[in-house]
Write a protein that holds these residues in place. Structure first.
Motif, PDB file in Angstrom:
ATOM      1  N   ARG A   1       0.834  -1.209   0.000  1.00 24.30           N
ATOM      2  CA  ARG A   1       0.000   0.000   0.000  1.00 24.30           C
ATOM      3  C   ARG A   1       0.865   1.254   0.000  1.00 24.30           C
ATOM      4  NH1 ARG A   1      -2.517  -3.437   3.811  1.00 24.30           N
ATOM      5  NH2 ARG A   1      -1.963  -2.169   5.617  1.00 24.30           N
ATOM      6  N   GLU A   2       1.977   1.193   0.729  1.00 25.42           N
ATOM      7  CA  GLU A   2       2.867   2.349   0.804  1.00 25.42           C
ATOM      8  C   GLU A   2       3.479   2.662  -0.556  1.00 25.42           C
ATOM      9  OE1 GLU A   2       6.981   3.518   3.132  1.00 25.42           O
ATOM     10  OE2 GLU A   2       5.462   2.340   4.188  1.00 25.42           O
ATOM     11  N   VAL A   3       3.933   1.645  -1.262  1.00 22.54           N
ATOM     12  CA  VAL A   3       4.529   1.869  -2.580  1.00 22.54           C
ATOM     13  C   VAL A   3       3.479   2.412  -3.553  1.00 22.54           C
ATOM     14  CG1 VAL A   3       5.639   0.782  -4.564  1.00 22.54           C
ATOM     15  CG2 VAL A   3       6.307   0.130  -2.252  1.00 22.54           C
ATOM     16  N   ALA A   4       2.291   1.853  -3.522  1.00 15.07           N
ATOM     17  CA  ALA A   4       1.234   2.337  -4.405  1.00 15.07           C
ATOM     18  C   ALA A   4       0.917   3.808  -4.124  1.00 15.07           C
ATOM     19  CB  ALA A   4      -0.018   1.486  -4.230  1.00 15.07           C
ATOM     20  N   TYR A   5       0.901   4.179  -2.853  1.00 21.20           N
ATOM     21  CA  TYR A   5       0.640   5.574  -2.490  1.00 21.20           C
ATOM     22  C   TYR A   5       1.771   6.486  -2.982  1.00 21.20           C
ATOM     23  CZ  TYR A   5      -0.157   9.705   0.376  1.00 21.20           C
ATOM     24  OH  TYR A   5      -0.351  11.000   0.800  1.00 21.20           O
ATOM     25  N   GLU A   6       3.014   6.061  -2.767  1.00 19.73           N
ATOM     26  CA  GLU A   6       4.165   6.851  -3.209  1.00 19.73           C
ATOM     27  C   GLU A   6       4.154   7.073  -4.718  1.00 19.73           C
ATOM     28  OE1 GLU A   6       7.794   4.984  -2.135  1.00 19.73           O
ATOM     29  OE2 GLU A   6       7.648   5.446   0.003  1.00 19.73           O
ATOM     30  N   GLN A   7       3.774   6.044  -5.459  1.00 18.09           N
ATOM     31  CA  GLN A   7       3.856   6.103  -6.911  1.00 18.09           C
ATOM     32  C   GLN A   7       2.522   6.462  -7.561  1.00 18.09           C
ATOM     33  OE1 GLN A   7       5.846   2.483  -8.185  1.00 18.09           O
ATOM     34  NE2 GLN A   7       7.676   2.964  -6.993  1.00 18.09           N
TER      35      GLN A   7
ATOM     36  N   ARG B   1      14.909 -17.255   1.920  1.00 18.61           N
ATOM     37  CA  ARG B   1      16.349 -17.195   1.653  1.00 18.61           C
ATOM     38  C   ARG B   1      16.823 -15.801   1.244  1.00 18.61           C
ATOM     39  NH1 ARG B   1      13.781 -19.309  -2.639  1.00 18.61           N
ATOM     40  NH2 ARG B   1      14.235 -18.438  -4.704  1.00 18.61           N
ATOM     41  N   SER B   2      15.876 -14.908   0.886  1.00 22.64           N
ATOM     42  CA  SER B   2      16.231 -13.555   0.445  1.00 22.64           C
ATOM     43  C   SER B   2      14.982 -12.691   0.464  1.00 22.64           C
ATOM     44  CB  SER B   2      16.816 -13.572  -0.970  1.00 22.64           C
ATOM     45  OG  SER B   2      15.818 -13.976  -1.906  1.00 22.64           O
ATOM     46  N   HIS B   3      15.179 -11.383   0.294  1.00 23.41           N
ATOM     47  CA  HIS B   3      14.027 -10.492   0.175  1.00 23.41           C
ATOM     48  C   HIS B   3      13.306 -10.727  -1.151  1.00 23.41           C
ATOM     49  CE1 HIS B   3      16.542  -8.511   3.259  1.00 23.41           C
ATOM     50  NE2 HIS B   3      15.363  -8.255   3.807  1.00 23.41           N
ATOM     51  N   GLN B   4      14.028 -11.130  -2.167  1.00 26.70           N
ATOM     52  CA  GLN B   4      13.382 -11.471  -3.433  1.00 26.70           C
ATOM     53  C   GLN B   4      12.469 -12.675  -3.258  1.00 26.70           C
ATOM     54  OE1 GLN B   4      13.334  -9.865  -6.432  1.00 26.70           O
ATOM     55  NE2 GLN B   4      11.788 -11.421  -6.937  1.00 26.70           N
ATOM     56  N   ALA B   5      12.828 -13.591  -2.371  1.00 25.97           N
ATOM     57  CA  ALA B   5      11.976 -14.750  -2.124  1.00 25.97           C
ATOM     58  C   ALA B   5      10.630 -14.326  -1.537  1.00 25.97           C
ATOM     59  CB  ALA B   5      12.685 -15.733  -1.193  1.00 25.97           C
TER      60      ALA B   5
ATOM     61  N   TYR C   1       9.484  -1.735  -3.681  1.00 24.84           N
ATOM     62  CA  TYR C   1       8.988  -2.710  -2.710  1.00 24.84           C
ATOM     63  C   TYR C   1      10.144  -3.525  -2.141  1.00 24.84           C
ATOM     64  CZ  TYR C   1       6.027  -6.530  -0.900  1.00 24.84           C
ATOM     65  OH  TYR C   1       5.414  -7.466  -0.103  1.00 24.84           O
ATOM     66  N   HIS C   2      11.060  -3.947  -2.989  1.00 23.83           N
ATOM     67  CA  HIS C   2      12.230  -4.708  -2.546  1.00 23.83           C
ATOM     68  C   HIS C   2      13.071  -3.877  -1.581  1.00 23.83           C
ATOM     69  CE1 HIS C   2      16.258  -6.583  -2.854  1.00 23.83           C
ATOM     70  NE2 HIS C   2      15.586  -7.705  -3.015  1.00 23.83           N
ATOM     71  N   GLN C   3      13.248  -2.603  -1.880  1.00 24.59           N
ATOM     72  CA  GLN C   3      14.030  -1.725  -1.008  1.00 24.59           C
ATOM     73  C   GLN C   3      13.394  -1.619   0.372  1.00 24.59           C
ATOM     74  OE1 GLN C   3      14.135   2.345  -2.379  1.00 24.59           O
ATOM     75  NE2 GLN C   3      15.728   2.953  -0.927  1.00 24.59           N
ATOM     76  N   LEU C   4      12.089  -1.461   0.420  1.00 24.08           N
ATOM     77  CA  LEU C   4      11.398  -1.329   1.704  1.00 24.08           C
ATOM     78  C   LEU C   4      11.383  -2.650   2.470  1.00 24.08           C
ATOM     79  CD1 LEU C   4       8.402   0.954   0.650  1.00 24.08           C
ATOM     80  CD2 LEU C   4      10.465   1.606   1.907  1.00 24.08           C
ATOM     81  N   LEU C   5      11.285  -3.760   1.764  1.00 25.87           N
ATOM     82  CA  LEU C   5      11.375  -5.064   2.434  1.00 25.87           C
ATOM     83  C   LEU C   5      12.721  -5.223   3.136  1.00 25.87           C
ATOM     84  CD1 LEU C   5       9.819  -7.510  -0.203  1.00 25.87           C
ATOM     85  CD2 LEU C   5       8.787  -6.818   1.967  1.00 25.87           C
ATOM     86  N   GLN C   6      13.794  -4.771   2.502  1.00 29.67           N
ATOM     87  CA  GLN C   6      15.119  -4.869   3.103  1.00 29.67           C
ATOM     88  C   GLN C   6      15.196  -4.075   4.406  1.00 29.67           C
ATOM     89  OE1 GLN C   6      17.292  -3.585  -0.483  1.00 29.67           O
ATOM     90  NE2 GLN C   6      18.376  -5.542  -0.418  1.00 29.67           N
ATOM     91  N   GLU C   7      14.456  -2.975   4.471  1.00 33.09           N
ATOM     92  CA  GLU C   7      14.458  -2.161   5.678  1.00 33.09           C
ATOM     93  C   GLU C   7      13.642  -2.801   6.801  1.00 33.09           C
ATOM     94  OE1 GLU C   7      13.005   1.676   4.565  1.00 33.09           O
ATOM     95  OE2 GLU C   7      14.601   2.034   3.091  1.00 33.09           O
ATOM     96  N   GLN C   8      12.613  -3.551   6.448  1.00 31.36           N
ATOM     97  CA  GLN C   8      11.677  -4.069   7.449  1.00 31.36           C
ATOM     98  C   GLN C   8      11.982  -5.495   7.902  1.00 31.36           C
ATOM     99  OE1 GLN C   8       9.089  -2.553   9.050  1.00 31.36           O
ATOM    100  NE2 GLN C   8       9.778  -0.637   8.147  1.00 31.36           N
TER     101      GLN C   8
END
Length: 252
Positions: free
Chosen positions: A143-149, A188-192, A221-228
């Protein structure tokens, strides 16, 4: 919306089937002649139902032709119907209506759940499992990414909640067993994590985007997942996944 991808969905088939099996284990009915699997997908949950009640007539219902094709190949002795859950009408009242990770996609549970109960035989059981992860970072960040973009909100609504479901089902004449479980899946990763949700919760957000917009969304989304989601000591990531379970026996 484009059709579901069975191969992508079953990439985490073991993890997706675990709550289906745990829901099934709480159904206290042995003499069952008719079962309906609402939102049967590629048949992973239907297979569990067939193993539990091999002599029963089992019908799987889904809106996805691709998913139903896979289910028919895997389970030729079961019957599969392409239909909207909201309009599906069984030929005879079933003993069990089972819905694993499907009803969260359908709005207005205050009408839907009493309708499903009314389809059952007396003493029949409605068994439901739904992801309850609307407030988890994996879904908040969509939802955050959709709002930003500046993209429209395509996500599903939050579930009404434990107390609401208890009242809905008890008022529909059911004895209700309700619980909530949080699974922690090793990624195994944020991409997973993206691969996991791309098969389900992320689909509505991406469906109307062009390739550039889609990539822009996924990169952020990938960037924010890495932060969370921090890495564990062994470089794995724990993805918290709450699920809500309901087993309601029709008493009248």
């Amino acid at each position: 919306m484009s059709d579901w991808n069975p191969a992508l969905y079953m990439q985490y088939g073991t993890e997706r089937s675990r709550p289906a099996a745990e829901l099934l284990a709480r159904i206290q009915l042995e003499h069952v002649s008719s079962v309906v699997d609402l939102g049967c997908g590629p048949g992973n949950s239907t297979a569990l139902l067939q193993q539990r009640w091999p002599g029963a007539s089992i019908t799987g219902v889904d809106t996805s032709p691709a998913m139903l094709d896979e289910a028919r190949k895997a389970l030729p002795n079961c019957h599969f119907v392409e239909a909207d859950i909201r309009q599906f009408q069984p030929v005879t009242p079933p003993d069990v209506i089972y819905a694993n990770a499907s009803l969260q996609w359908i709005p207005d549970h205050y009408d839907l759940f009493p309708r499903l109960v009314a389809l059952l035989n007396v003493d029949g059981i409605l068994a439901v499992q739904m992801p309850d992860n609307w407030l988890e970072p994996s879904h908040v960040l969509m939802r955050e990414v959709a709002y930003e973009q500046d993209y429209p909100n395509r996500g599903r609504d939050p579930l009404p909640g434990v107390h609401a479901y208890y009242d809905i089902l008890s008022e529909a004449g059911c004895d209700v067993d309700i619980w909530r479980t949080t699974y922690y899946h090793k990624m195994r990763s944020h991409q997973a994590i993206i691969d996991w949700v791309s098969a389900t919760g992320l689909r509505p957000w991406l469906q109307d985007l062009n390739e550039h917009e889609r990539q822009q969304f996924l990169n952020r989304y990938h960037q924010l997942l890495q932060e969370q989601y921090p890495l564990q000591e062994d470089d794995q990531i724990l993805l918290a996944f709450p699920r809500l379970f309901l087993v309601a026996r029709r008493q009248s």
